[in-house]
Design a protein around this motif. Sequence first.
Motif, short mmCIF file in Angstrom:
data_model
loop_
_atom_site.label_atom_id
_atom_site.label_comp_id
_atom_site.label_asym_id
_atom_site.label_seq_id
_atom_site.Cartn_x
_atom_site.Cartn_y
_atom_site.Cartn_z
N ARG A 2 -44.49 -123.93 67.08
CA ARG A 2 -45.06 -123.63 65.77
C ARG A 2 -44.98 -122.14 65.52
O ARG A 2 -45.22 -121.34 66.42
CB ARG A 2 -46.53 -124.09 65.69
N PHE A 3 -44.69 -121.78 64.27
CA PHE A 3 -44.54 -120.37 63.92
C PHE A 3 -45.24 -120.07 62.59
O PHE A 3 -45.00 -120.79 61.60
CB PHE A 3 -43.06 -120.00 63.77
N PRO A 4 -46.06 -119.02 62.54
CA PRO A 4 -46.56 -118.57 61.24
C PRO A 4 -45.40 -117.97 60.44
O PRO A 4 -44.53 -117.30 60.99
CB PRO A 4 -47.60 -117.49 61.61
N VAL A 5 -45.40 -118.21 59.14
CA VAL A 5 -44.34 -117.72 58.26
C VAL A 5 -44.97 -116.77 57.24
O VAL A 5 -46.00 -117.09 56.65
CB VAL A 5 -43.63 -118.89 57.54
N PHE A 6 -44.34 -115.60 57.06
CA PHE A 6 -44.87 -114.63 56.12
C PHE A 6 -43.90 -114.41 54.96
O PHE A 6 -42.70 -114.70 55.07
CB PHE A 6 -45.18 -113.30 56.82
N ASP A 7 -44.44 -113.89 53.88
CA ASP A 7 -43.64 -113.61 52.69
C ASP A 7 -43.85 -112.14 52.33
O ASP A 7 -44.95 -111.75 51.94
CB ASP A 7 -44.07 -114.51 51.53
N GLY A 8 -42.82 -111.34 52.49
CA GLY A 8 -42.92 -109.92 52.16
C GLY A 8 -43.47 -109.09 53.30
O GLY A 8 -42.74 -108.41 54.02
N GLN A 9 -44.78 -109.14 53.52
CA GLN A 9 -45.44 -108.39 54.58
C GLN A 9 -45.95 -109.35 55.65
O GLN A 9 -46.29 -110.49 55.37
CB GLN A 9 -46.60 -107.57 54.02
N ARG A 10 -46.02 -108.85 56.89
CA ARG A 10 -46.45 -109.69 58.01
C ARG A 10 -47.87 -110.21 57.83
O ARG A 10 -48.22 -111.26 58.36
CB ARG A 10 -46.35 -108.90 59.33
N ASP A 11 -48.70 -109.48 57.11
CA ASP A 11 -50.08 -109.93 56.90
C ASP A 11 -50.17 -111.08 55.90
O ASP A 11 -51.20 -111.76 55.83
CB ASP A 11 -50.95 -108.76 56.41
N ASN A 12 -49.12 -111.30 55.15
CA ASN A 12 -49.13 -112.32 54.11
C ASN A 12 -48.60 -113.64 54.68
O ASN A 12 -47.46 -114.05 54.42
CB ASN A 12 -48.30 -111.87 52.91
#
Length: 295
Positions: free
Chosen positions: A111-121
């Motif tokens: 499983r992987f977190p996916v971000f959009d634009g910035q890593r915090d998002n």
Amino acid sequence: MSDPNPIKPSHRGGQKQTAHPRGHARNLFERMFEFLHPGPDSKSELMETLADAEQRELIEPESLQMLEGVLRMAELSAGDAMVAAPRMDLLDIDAPYEELLASVIDAGHSRFPVFDGQRDNIIGILLAKDLLKIQRAPELNLRALLRPASFVPESKGLNELLRDFRSNRNHLAIVVDEFGNNAGLITIEDVLEEIVGEIEDEFDDKDGESSIYTLADGSQRVAGDTTIAAVNQSFETDFSEEDFDTIGGLIAQHHGHVPRRGEVVEVGGLRFSVMLTRGGSVRWFKVTRAAKPSA
């Protein structure tokens, strides 16, 4: 005038029951036993009682370890067991498919977190098996394959988090700090390992013959209990063996304390990133060559 033949009460029912002398004796014995052998009234005393039971072979050593883990877990929070944000393996929603696939293979997670634009998002969680669907059907939109991300505060207790994992069947959560920023991530495996100890994976050496592994990106995965002699031989370093036998002890002494997961320590031209800690010590480091300072 009294009846010369009074009717005697029946002993088969209806009469008032009296306390059984054995029951009275049993209650007295129990009170005396509790007075002479009071039960534990604190967690530390309970731990000592369990340890004594294990020594008298009333419980198995493995059972003692799990019971101690359960008691310790009650005092831990998500912030204590999480993977720190700098160590999170994230995927960029706008990255090409080949790049995403290479990242998934290199990290080896499910499983992987996916971000959009910035890593915090963080916009969702991608399962590695779902990424393979794009290979068969390139017209699929990656965003449609994302699962909802779960966010928990650093202060959330591990016992409560484990209940949440079990109830919502979600095995990964993003940990946020008091300001709402991403502090790290935590999985159900991280929580369970606090109870049962480290869960062995394909990198772990079952025979104990080696403790240094080469990863796909060329870095090295080094166990904290690896001897300094083995590290010197593998990395051509000259760490002293006078004060410490293991690389974990040397790093802790250099850092001033045992580093937590996600922390990085540079010693002797090597960069030690803490991958996993257990029982107050580092279980695994990721080791790379430290960048040379520019002239």
